[in-house]
Design a protein around this motif. Structure first.
Motif, short mmCIF file in Angstrom:
data_model
loop_
_atom_site.label_atom_id
_atom_site.label_comp_id
_atom_site.label_asym_id
_atom_site.label_seq_id
_atom_site.Cartn_x
_atom_site.Cartn_y
_atom_site.Cartn_z
N ASP A 72 57.12 38.50 -35.56
CA ASP A 72 57.81 38.75 -36.82
C ASP A 72 59.22 39.17 -36.45
O ASP A 72 59.45 40.31 -36.03
N ASN A 73 60.16 38.25 -36.57
CA ASN A 73 61.52 38.52 -36.12
C ASN A 73 62.20 39.60 -36.96
O ASN A 73 63.05 40.34 -36.45
N ALA A 74 61.83 39.70 -38.22
CA ALA A 74 62.42 40.73 -39.09
C ALA A 74 62.03 42.13 -38.62
O ALA A 74 62.78 43.09 -38.81
N LYS A 75 60.87 42.22 -38.00
CA LYS A 75 60.37 43.50 -37.51
C LYS A 75 60.52 43.64 -36.00
O LYS A 75 60.10 44.65 -35.43
N ASN A 76 61.08 42.63 -35.35
CA ASN A 76 61.22 42.65 -33.87
C ASN A 76 59.89 42.97 -33.20
O ASN A 76 59.82 43.79 -32.28
N THR A 77 58.83 42.32 -33.68
CA THR A 77 57.48 42.63 -33.23
C THR A 77 56.75 41.37 -32.81
O THR A 77 56.87 40.33 -33.47
N VAL A 78 55.99 41.49 -31.73
CA VAL A 78 55.12 40.41 -31.29
C VAL A 78 53.68 40.90 -31.35
O VAL A 78 53.40 42.08 -31.12
#
Length: 114
Positions: A72-78
Motif C-alpha cells: 500500500d504505497n499510500a501507507k508505505n507498507t508491505v
C-alpha cells in the motif's frame, strides 16, 4: 532517518495462516522494491518474496502459491499473506525496502507448530 516496523508474527498450527505487515516511517521520498527475507535456525537468510514499485512480484519456489505479497504505497507498507503454513516456514522474517538504499526491519518470529 527511515525505519521499518514489522508486525503480525506469532505461533500458528500447520495449515494455518498469518499476515505480516511492515510499515516504513521517517523521511520517505519514494520506495522502490519492498520484500521479505527469512532466516531459520542454523540456516542462511533467504529471499521469500519481493514486489516492485510497479507491483511486479517474485516468490521463492517453496512459497509460490501459498504466500502473497502486496503493498500500500499510500501507507508505505508491505504485506505478506501466508497461507497453508508448514513447519519449514518457521523462521524470523525480515522486511526490507529500497529507497534505493536498502533498509531492514528488525524481524518478526513466525513459528509453525502443533
Amino acid at each position: 532517518q527511515v525505519q521499518l516496523v514489522e508486525s503480525g508474527g506469532g505461533l500458528v498450527q500447520p495449515g494455518g495462516s498469518l499476515r505480516l505487515s511492515c510499515a516504513a516511517s521517517g523521511s520517505i521520498f519514494g520506495i522502490n522494491a519492498m520484500g521479505w527475507y527469512r532466516q531459520a535456525p542454523g540456516k542462511q537468510r533467504g529471499l521469500v518474496a519481493f514486489i516492485t514499485s510497479t507491483n511486479n512480484t517474485h516468490y521463492t519456489e517453496s512459497v509460490a502459491g501459498r504466500f502473497t505479497i502486496s503493498r500500500d504505497n499510500a501507507k508505505n507498507t508491505v504485506y505478506l499473506q501466508m497461507n497453508s503454513l508448514k513447519s519449514e516456514d518457521t523462521a524470523v522474517y525480515h522486511c526490507y525496502a529500497d529507497f534505493p538504499v536498502r533498509v531492514w526491519g528488525q524481524g518478526t518470529q513466525v513459528t509453525v507448530s502443533s
